[in-house]
Design an enzyme around this catalytic site. Structure first.
Site: not given
Length: 435
Positions: A68, A71, A132, A257
């Site tokens: 992730s 992202k 997320s 993140k």
């Protein structure tokens, strides 16, 4: 008398042993503090967020799964479009079948979307950046490009603009394509996983913070409610447990993140600021000492990097403004009334360095030519100063330099003077050849 002397001797001996022990402990601690960290992750890197100076790296050039952390690229493109006025935070999104189905997969990080729901870009962005949320990410790709498949070229284009080279994007979420219920972007492999080296994830993070520092306003939110005030309200807690108030709170952490898949393992792109120093850290496939892959492992590995950065690094002036050089204070002038002119550097050179190893960093004077021809004006560039001894360099190709200029002028000699000099040189050459 002997007993007193013996007791006194024992006290002196004990005191000596205590002092030596304390010195030994002190030296051991200092040595440990100086040593590069041991990071329990397949790859890791820490950089200065202001300059992109690399402070430490481990296996940072090998492309690995990024989960992730992908992202961040979706965030980057969205914020670009918001900034350009192509999209508004208040723009509405009608839920697609793809986004709806993925949003109800409880095995994934998600906020459940209603099949007939209408959501704003801001709501979807916050769900992506804080929680997320994978379906919210897919929804944003549909807002920006019409579909996730059409969004992939935008990701590749942005990566190229940023100078990334070893990236692979199969989707916008960072999930394995196998988790997308057969709805993964057409033309991509069924089990495709996004990949990138730690160094390029750091570069992506660095450029994101440079271009859109406001990303931290959302990334630093620990808890928020999605669709607040409706019957579909969902509490969201940031997966970044190092934020203020989080389970593994660390001073100054305010982004960026997390990510994890079976393939990528436990990953985390973090940023923290203490005093004047902000750093970015990346850990990929972090593990516990026993080899287990856990959420805690990525935060433990990140703490090691942050401790190392904040304990050992600071910005220092390597070269002062208008610095002169003990090894060469002047440069020779040809055909000038003055035989030499003085030189100095123009701008100071500052960089983030390991304050315990500052002696490793040196400056080197590089002159374009060994001499310069008259007439010479004050401020003429005759070379530069460069920094040497830097182990890791910068996330972007960078060479720290300061131009070297003349600080005095030199006028040209008249033709008669130059003629006599030329004649003298001629006879000197003849003399040397004959004798």
């Amino acid at each position: 008398m002997k007993k007193r002397w013996k007791a006194a001797s024992i006290r002196v001996l004990l005191a000596f042993v205590l002092v030596v022990s304390m010195l030994e402990i002190s030296l051991t601690s200092a040595s440990a503090k100086n040593d590069e960290p041991t990071v329990l992750a397949k790859a890791a890197i820490v950089i200065d967020a202001d300059s992109g100076k690399i402070l430490y790296e481990k296996n940072a050039n090998k492309a690995l799964g990024i989960a992730s952390m992908s992202k961040m690229m979706t965030e980057f493109i969205l914020l670009d479009k918001i900034k350009a006025g192509e999209i508004s935070w208040d723009d509405k999104y009608n839920v697609s079948k793809y986004a709806y189905k993925i949003s109800h997969d409880t095995a994934l990080s998600n906020v459940a979307l209603r099949e007939d729901g209408v959501y704003t870009v801001r709501e979807l962005y916050e769900a992506m950046a804080i929680y997320s949320a994978n379906a919210a990410t897919i929804a944003l790709t549909e807002v920006m490009a019409g579909s996730e498949k059409k969004f992939l070229p935008l990701m590749n284009k942005k990566a190229k603009e940023l100078g990334l080279k070893k990236y692979t994007f199969y989707n916008a979420t960072g999930l394995s394509n196998s988790q997308l219920q057969g709805m993964h972007p057409k033309g991509t492999p069924k089990k495709g996983e996004n990949k990138m080296p730690a160094k390029e994830v750091a570069k992506l993070s660095y450029e994101l913070l440079k271009e859109h520092p406001e990303v931290l306003e959302t990334a630093s939110i620990l808890k928020k409610t999605f669709a607040k005030g409706t019957k579909d309200a969902i509490p969201m807690e940031n997966w970044n447990y190092m934020l203020k108030g989080g389970k593994y709170e660390y001073e100054g952490v305010d982004g960026l993140k997390t990510g994890s898949t079976d393939y990528a393992g436990q990953c985390f792109a973090a940023t923290a600021k203490q005093g004047d120093l902000r750093v970015i850290t990346i850990v990929m496939d972090a593990k516990e000492k026993n080899g287990d892959s856990t959420y805690k492992a990525r935060f433990d590995a990140t703490k090691v990097l942050l401790d190392y950065a904040f304990d050992n690094f600071e910005q220092q002036t390597i070269l002062a403004k208008n610095a002169t050089f003990s090894e060469q204070k002047t440069i020779e002038v040809k055909n000038g009334k003055e035989k030499t002119v003085k030189i100095q550097a123009t701008e100071p050179i500052k960089m983030v360095v390991n304050k315990n190893n500052i002696k490793a960093i040196k400056t080197e004077l590089v002159l374009t030519y060994p001499s310069i021809s008259a007439p010479v004006k004050k401020g003429a560039v005759v070379g530069y100063v460069k920094v040497t001894g830097d182990k890791y360099g910068y996330i972007n190709p960078t060479e720290l330099k300061s131009n070297v200029v003349t600080t005095t002028s030199a006028s040209e000699r008249g033709w008669l003077s130059k003629g006599f000099t030329g004649l003298g040189d001629f006879f000197e050459n003849v003399w040397n050849k004959v004798f």
